[in-house]
Write an enzyme that holds these catalytic residues in place. Structure first.
Site, short mmCIF file in Angstrom:
data_model
loop_
_atom_site.label_atom_id
_atom_site.label_comp_id
_atom_site.label_asym_id
_atom_site.label_seq_id
_atom_site.Cartn_x
_atom_site.Cartn_y
_atom_site.Cartn_z
N GLN A 1 -2.45 -14.71 0.22
CA GLN A 1 -2.32 -13.27 0.06
C GLN A 1 -3.25 -12.63 1.07
OE1 GLN A 1 -0.04 -12.00 -2.60
NE2 GLN A 1 0.55 -14.12 -2.19
N ARG B 1 -4.39 -7.49 -4.15
CA ARG B 1 -4.19 -7.31 -2.72
C ARG B 1 -2.75 -7.66 -2.36
NH1 ARG B 1 -8.61 -9.42 -0.97
NH2 ARG B 1 -8.18 -9.35 1.26
N ALA C 1 0.40 -5.10 -9.33
CA ALA C 1 0.65 -6.33 -8.57
C ALA C 1 0.63 -6.08 -7.07
CB ALA C 1 1.98 -6.93 -9.00
N HIS C 2 0.76 -7.16 -6.32
CA HIS C 2 0.68 -7.07 -4.86
C HIS C 2 1.79 -6.19 -4.28
CE1 HIS C 2 2.76 -11.32 -4.67
NE2 HIS C 2 3.39 -10.51 -5.46
N ASN C 3 1.38 -5.41 -3.29
CA ASN C 3 2.29 -4.58 -2.50
C ASN C 3 2.87 -3.39 -3.25
OD1 ASN C 3 2.49 -7.52 -1.24
ND2 ASN C 3 2.95 -6.06 0.38
#
Lengths: 346, 346, 346
Positions: free
Chosen positions: B198, B218, B239-241
């Protein structure tokens, strides 16, 4: 600054083959829409096929059949997504701080530290702790009495491991994870609740990853146990005496109640609620927000949950849910009456 | 001890006008039922109208039309609730410890600290960290490599910021928040799961507040991003993004899966579950426990969830849910048969 | 190594009576299936009756009527499960580190510490803190200004208590719990949200246990209050101004919104969502994942939630939920039409 790789080097490292210029140098990975001339990307499946010839990527990771249709440089892989992930790792190896023990760490007697460990600032290691070679215990972590952490593991800052917790090799544990706190066990007594001592522990296998602020409670008696390769996301609750089989993955905000036995290779999505003392077979997939109150004994995909709708419509429908059994009885009654009418006609 | 204010001073500070005795001194704020002679309260809307003349408050914040009916001292405001909140702030400014660096803080080289920062006990600042002027980093916080925190921000104790996280000005981040931990990304491989590095980061805008034990992961690649004025409650998972637009507020225990794109000025209630890779338009309100699996492209209020009922009734209704499609088909069949009967009669 | 007890000693300590050999020595407790000759177990209810004569346990805790049918050594108790829990405690008293103040602790002026307190490594006590006699504040805990913790309490590592929090005697608070962070309160203003200062506090009664990573927010004004004997599991959210009556227990992942008033002796299961500003009577039981949006004024068992089913079937049923009100109307219409048909026939 990441190292530059040639396609030949990347192919060698990932056991793939080069199609095109093996000396082509790659500096980074990027998404197929954004990749530039010195960047590598991949196509995961046929639905991105139309991007194949418009991409500016210096090279693509492709399956052999897609590569036939592509003029540019490529790495040929049976599994482009996995090859991509491996190459991302080559360009971005997991950061590990240098070995050494920060002077502010508080280390009890009878602690065993393997070679090349990193013990960060303000870490507290109680007596009987064992840390395997090459493991990183980042700033502010607390390892209670007799905790064991295997080699090559990585604990991010502020991981709390209660006494007797055992963690395998190559673990990754994110900040705020609490492993080994007391299970929630009380006996009613006339004046309230009597606490049942939680005298078991937590045992995690090898290659486990635990997300931020996730909690895994110690067993009442015996062990709460996660198998090898289990991956837990953030803010998950694993109650006392839960057993989770190898390579099961669980997404964020899910809660698993006491003594549930989850199989191996399961995939449990986010915000699921799994009741205690039940069994889930191997290779079961459970979709998001599902509520499981009985054992699931066959592999397959299972779901529950009611999805969002416009508020006014929801209010009307939600009220009707309370009438559902009554509606079913009225429906059966209608069927019977109609059949009688039809019979009378004949 | 809070400072005492006259109504004239409060009116000047909040751009309101005094009705009654401008020299009246106010020592504190309180609820309208409890406010005494030297306290100020407010009436938020007409439903509390009957309290107007029984209140013992020394003064009230009222709209102009309510004030006409009130004999006592008042501050006249277009928005009494907002004026009340501003005055609460005047009496109770957010506590900020004095500037200074505690000797136990562990500060790497190449750290940039603005004027008048407070760095608390046992704080760890890794290399490349930048902290803006007047910012408070409370005890036990960890700021990883290259973290940036803007001016006038306030991090409560034990906030964990992973490397490269960027936080704007005037942020308030509560204890136990974990920002920048790895997103949950794995590729299946024959023996289990391969971790996708990540390699992105988290970027928060200005005037953001993050609740206790909330986690913001991240990005896999690129950035997880929260806009200006976003407010997150406790125990939320981002969560990511994920992308969250300006001034969106999210209540406790909600989880948002990877790459969801939430609009600006949204209001998302507690314990909601929002699936990944979907879009939510600006100015969408989602009520508590809602489960969102498709994009919501129009502003409005959206809901799901089934509310509590007596357990025995619930059991009967919950079983019927599994027959719902069958019931719908039986209903359609009945309609058809009945229509035939009616046609035959004609 | 735990101390060994004779049955006579255990009977004396738990106010039970011995059946069989009072001098029999017991070294540990174990489950009835696993207990060996020097171990003690229990039978909680009649459904384990068949294990009575196959158990290898050195002694069993039994009710008088079961003991009649048992040849071995026994302790006779009206409540075998409670007696078992008390004996587990005798063999495994809660670990408390020795009294003393670690040199790395950071202790402000005007802190009052009772006799025999343990203040662990890297603890921070701000000014005005009071810690009662015999209380353990483990490593890394933070107690803000004017925090009070009663006697004989046990705070595990990294508990964060914001300023003014008051905790009674004999509390057990697990790692990562955050008590007293700001409630989530904002007033809309033209450009976004204005923060309402949260100037209240949190007050916990005696004998409270708080789980890992649970959050209890301070009141906007006044107090968020948990009564005596309240037990909270992990990852629970208690919003500002919530009131919880004595001896109520709440399982993991549940969230309670602002100003809800929960009665005493309630049992609330995991992943429940309770809306704000409502009242729940004493002795209410709420089952897992329930969604409560209205007050519950009568004791009883209440439920909601839809349980898991095979995914394909779920998809069909979930879609029908959106048609539920329409289905109910169609059903009523059919009933009316059928009645007309039947009337016409007569």
């Amino acid at each position: 600054m990441s190292k530059t790789w040639t396609l030949a080097e990347l192919a060698y490292a990932t056991q793939t083959t080069v199609h095109g210029n093996a000396d082509k140098t790659i500096q980074a990975v990027a998404s197929i829409e954004q990749a530039q001339a010195h960047e590598l990307s991949y196509i995961r499946d046929r639905k991105y096929f139309n991007l194949l010839n418009t991409s500016k990527a210096g090279a693509l990771i492709l399956t052999a059949d897609l590569a036939v249709q592509y003029q540019g440089n490529a790495l040929i892989s049976n599994n482009p997504y996995l090859t991509y992930a491996r190459i991302v790792t080559l360009f971005n190896p997991l950061y590990r701080p240098a070995a050494g023990i920060h002077p502010s760490a508080v280390i009890a007697e009878e602690v065993s530290l393997g070679a090349d460990v990193h013990i960060g600032a303000n870490v507290v290691l109680e007596s009987g702790v064992t840390v395997g070679a090459g493991t990183v215990i980042s700033a502010g972590c607390y390892l209670g009495r007799n905790v064991q952490v295997g080699a090559q593991s990585l604990l991010y800052p502020n991981v709390m491991l209660y006494s007797d917790t055992e963690i395998g090799e190559r673990a990754i544990i994110h900040s705020g994870a609490i492993i080994g706190a007391d299970g929630f066990g009380f006996v009613p007594e006339p004046t309230g609740w009597y606490k049942i001592p939680q005298i078991g522990k937590v045992i995690l296998g090898n290659d486990v990853e635990i997300g931020a602020n996730t909690c895994i409670d110690r067993a009442a008696l015996g062990s709460t146990r996660l198998g090898d390769g289990v991956k837990l996301d953030n803010l998950i609750h694993i109650a006392h005496n839960v057993q989770i089989g190898d390579h099961t993955v669980i997404a964020a905000c899910t809660g698993i109640a006491g003594s549930a036995k989850i199989g191996s290779h399961c995939q449990i999505s986010g915000m699921c609620s799994i009741a205690g003392h039940l069994v889930i077979a191997d290779r079961v997939t459970i979709t998001g927000t599902s509520f499981v109150i009985n054992s699931i004994l066959e592999p397959g995909v299972y779901s529950s949950g009611v999805t969002v709708e416009e508020h006014g419509l929801w209010r009307k429908n939600a009220v009707r849910f309370r009438q559902l059994d009554q509606m079913a009885r009225r429906l059966a009654s209608l069927e019977k009456q109609l059949a009688e009418l039809q019979n009378n006609k004949d």
